[in-house]
Design a protein around this motif. Structure first.
Motif, PDB file in Angstrom:
ATOM      1  N   UNK A 239     -19.744   2.947  25.673  1.00  0.00           N
ATOM      2  CA  UNK A 239     -20.274   2.444  26.937  1.00  0.00           C
ATOM      3  C   UNK A 239     -19.704   1.071  27.246  1.00  0.00           C
ATOM      4  N   UNK A 240     -19.221   0.903  28.473  1.00  0.00           N
ATOM      5  CA  UNK A 240     -18.727  -0.382  28.938  1.00  0.00           C
ATOM      6  C   UNK A 240     -19.721  -0.951  29.942  1.00  0.00           C
ATOM      7  N   UNK A 241     -20.165  -2.146  29.662  1.00  0.00           N
ATOM      8  CA  UNK A 241     -21.156  -2.798  30.518  1.00  0.00           C
ATOM      9  C   UNK A 241     -20.535  -4.050  31.095  1.00  0.00           C
ATOM     10  N   UNK A 242     -20.469  -4.132  32.389  1.00  0.00           N
ATOM     11  CA  UNK A 242     -19.878  -5.274  33.068  1.00  0.00           C
ATOM     12  C   UNK A 242     -20.983  -6.226  33.496  1.00  0.00           C
ATOM     13  N   UNK A 353     -22.204  -0.328  34.476  1.00  0.00           N
ATOM     14  CA  UNK A 353     -21.767   0.295  33.230  1.00  0.00           C
ATOM     15  C   UNK A 353     -21.166   1.677  33.457  1.00  0.00           C
ATOM     16  N   UNK A 354     -20.366   2.106  32.526  1.00  0.00           N
ATOM     17  CA  UNK A 354     -19.828   3.465  32.445  1.00  0.00           C
ATOM     18  C   UNK A 354     -19.983   3.934  31.007  1.00  0.00           C
ATOM     19  N   UNK A 355     -20.014   5.260  30.824  1.00  0.00           N
ATOM     20  CA  UNK A 355     -20.254   5.789  29.486  1.00  0.00           C
ATOM     21  C   UNK A 355     -19.429   7.037  29.246  1.00  0.00           C
ATOM     22  N   UNK A 356     -18.889   7.161  28.036  1.00  0.00           N
ATOM     23  CA  UNK A 356     -18.097   8.320  27.629  1.00  0.00           C
ATOM     24  C   UNK A 356     -18.421   8.702  26.196  1.00  0.00           C
ATOM     25  N   UNK A 413     -20.156  -0.851  24.266  1.00  0.00           N
ATOM     26  CA  UNK A 413     -21.083  -0.336  23.279  1.00  0.00           C
ATOM     27  C   UNK A 413     -20.655   1.068  22.899  1.00  0.00           C
ATOM     28  N   UNK A 414     -20.436   1.312  21.617  1.00  0.00           N
ATOM     29  CA  UNK A 414     -20.032   2.629  21.158  1.00  0.00           C
ATOM     30  C   UNK A 414     -20.957   3.072  20.053  1.00  0.00           C
ATOM     31  N   UNK A 415     -21.563   4.242  20.214  1.00  0.00           N
ATOM     32  CA  UNK A 415     -22.384   4.797  19.155  1.00  0.00           C
ATOM     33  C   UNK A 415     -21.648   5.993  18.578  1.00  0.00           C
ATOM     34  N   UNK A 416     -21.415   5.966  17.271  1.00  0.00           N
ATOM     35  CA  UNK A 416     -20.575   6.959  16.624  1.00  0.00           C
ATOM     36  C   UNK A 416     -21.390   7.822  15.670  1.00  0.00           C
ATOM     37  N   UNK A 417     -21.037   9.090  15.587  1.00  0.00           N
ATOM     38  CA  UNK A 417     -21.716  10.011  14.704  1.00  0.00           C
ATOM     39  C   UNK A 417     -20.721  10.555  13.687  1.00  0.00           C
TER      40      UNK A 417
END
Length: 431
Positions: A239-242, A353-356, A413-417
């Motif tokens: 996630x990118x938060x501006x 924000x954007x999220x991928x 913000x990156x959440x990894x599994x």
């Protein structure tokens, strides 16, 4: 109000304080140890979960709890110590600030409570001994005694009105709290590594919060935990938060006019009982606490340590009274009672924000995680600045606060599994 646009360099603008609230709030080992034991500890543990981490202000697990007017301060404090997640469990040891390593990053982080989101941790907030007046600082230290890892002993001379002027000849920005960046590139960033730990902690199904998730909020560093702006991050996303800061200052010609004319407070013009630094948010927070104690004889859970000695914590039966007290401070007829005018110098933040979905295999391939972490969810969080945005040529006459956009900050913000886990659908929501 009379506010004019001001020209500020990126070094004059503090990073916002960043508050991270994990969905992991109740330690499973404690919950399972006392589950269905028909003990007073089990009853209190369920109440703690309902009011501290799963409260919607309407649901409690039995009728007896719903009729409870007050909750014991020591009970909440002791269960926070027993069940609450610790800073080193969330944050991996080292972080980065402007490409320099922050050894033992928890020494820069302070615990907080954020309403129904429970126990949270904040980086880049003013030191607590400069946030609260001494009586409330001592109560904070008692309440969070087993969660405190912050070790900074230097006094901060930053404030909203004078900014970083005290540090005009300070070459090392890392020694100044709150942090500020020296440039506008990806190299001027804060980088943190977070652990989800959903297998070791319970999250709250009542709030629709999935395990391993985080709520992140952004505040002026002089303010104690604003709930807005905020984002909610689900696992396995990048996630990118501006973040856009807005700096507002009073016209220098108006600083010496009367309060009735300028309608804003200068630095140290208005004193608060709880907080050392006056801001409109801190003032409203204090007014809500005082009104709740007056009307209901208790204080809400997020302010458990901010009441006067002997203050009780509001139980379920007092929630409607507490909400009424809080809302009453916003009623036009009561605004003069709080008298919470804005400051003549202020900083506000807006976010987009954007999220991928993140690529866990790639994360492993570049060795961002060690082998012993391969079964753990890891969150990478990066905050950095972007180039200056064009200024408004001429501010409109209304509204009276004419804010100029200043340099952007970007939070990644990156959440990894683990690769062995099933992928999740890319999903993001603001709450």
């Amino acid at each position: 109000m009379f506010i004019e646009n001001t020209k500020s360099s990126i070094q004059e603008i503090p990073f916002p304080s960043v508050t991270i609230c994990p969905s992991s709030q109740i330690r499973k080992s404690v919950w399972e140890k006392y589950m269905d034991t028909n003990s007073s500890y089990w009853d209190d543990l369920q109440l703690y979960r309902d009011v501290m981490t799963c409260s919607t202000n309407t649901y409690f697990h039995n009728l007896e709890q719903n009729l409870r007017e007050y909750i014991d301060y020591d009970m909440i404090k002791n269960h926070l110590h027993d069940c609450g997640i610790n800073c080193p469990e969330i944050f991996q040891s080292d972080g980065q600030w402007q490409n320099k390593t922050l050894k033992n990053v928890c020494q820069y982080i302070q615990p907080t409570i954020l309403g129904i989101f429970g126990l949270c941790y904040t980086i880049n907030m003013m030191p607590i001994n400069q946030m609260f007046n001494n009586e409330y600082y001592q109560r904070y230290m008692d309440f969070f005694s087993t969660k405190i890892t912050y070790v900074n002993t230097k006094r901060s001379y930053w404030n909203l009105e004078n900014g970083y002027s005290f540090y005009e000849n300070q070459p090392n920005l890392m020694d100044v709290i709150p942090f500020r960046t020296s440039g506008v590139s990806y190299n001027h960033r804060v980088k943190l590594m977070l652990n989800a730990l959903e297998n070791n902690f319970l999250s709250c199904a009542n709030l629709g919060v999935s395990g391993g998730s985080f709520l992140i909020t952004f505040s002026n560093p002089a303010e104690y935990c604003s709930v807005s702006p905020r984002i909610y991050i689900i696992p396995d996303t990048y996630t990118k938060i501006q973040i856009t800061p807005f700096v507002k200052k009073i016209n220098s010609d108006l600083m010496w006019r009367s309060l009735e004319i300028r309608k804003c407070y200068l630095h140290n013009e208005r004193r608060l009982s709880i907080f050392q630094q006056y801001t409109e948010l801190n003032c409203n927070h204090e007014c809500e606490i005082n009104k709740t104690i007056t009307m209901c004889g208790c204080i809400m859970i997020e302010g458990a340590f901010l009441g006067i000695n002997g203050s009780k914590i509001c139980g379920p039966a007092k929630y409607s009274c507490a909400l009424e007290a809080k809302h009453s401070t916003k009623h036009p007829t009561n605004l003069k009672e709080c008298n919470c005018l804005p400051t003549c110098s202020m900083i506000e933040y807006e976010i987009t924000d954007t999220s991928n979905v993140d690529d866990w295999k790639y994360i492993k391939s570049i060795n961002l995680v060690q082998n012993n972490m391969s079964l753990m969810k890891i969150t990478r969080l990066n905050v950095h600045t972007l180039p200056l945005v064009a200024h408004q040529a001429s501010p409109p006459p209304t509204p009276p606060l004419n804010a100029r956009r200043l340099p952007l900050a970007n939070v990644h913000v990156t959440l990894d599994r683990s690769a062995t886990s099933s992928p999740k659908i890319n999903n993001y929501k603001n709450i």
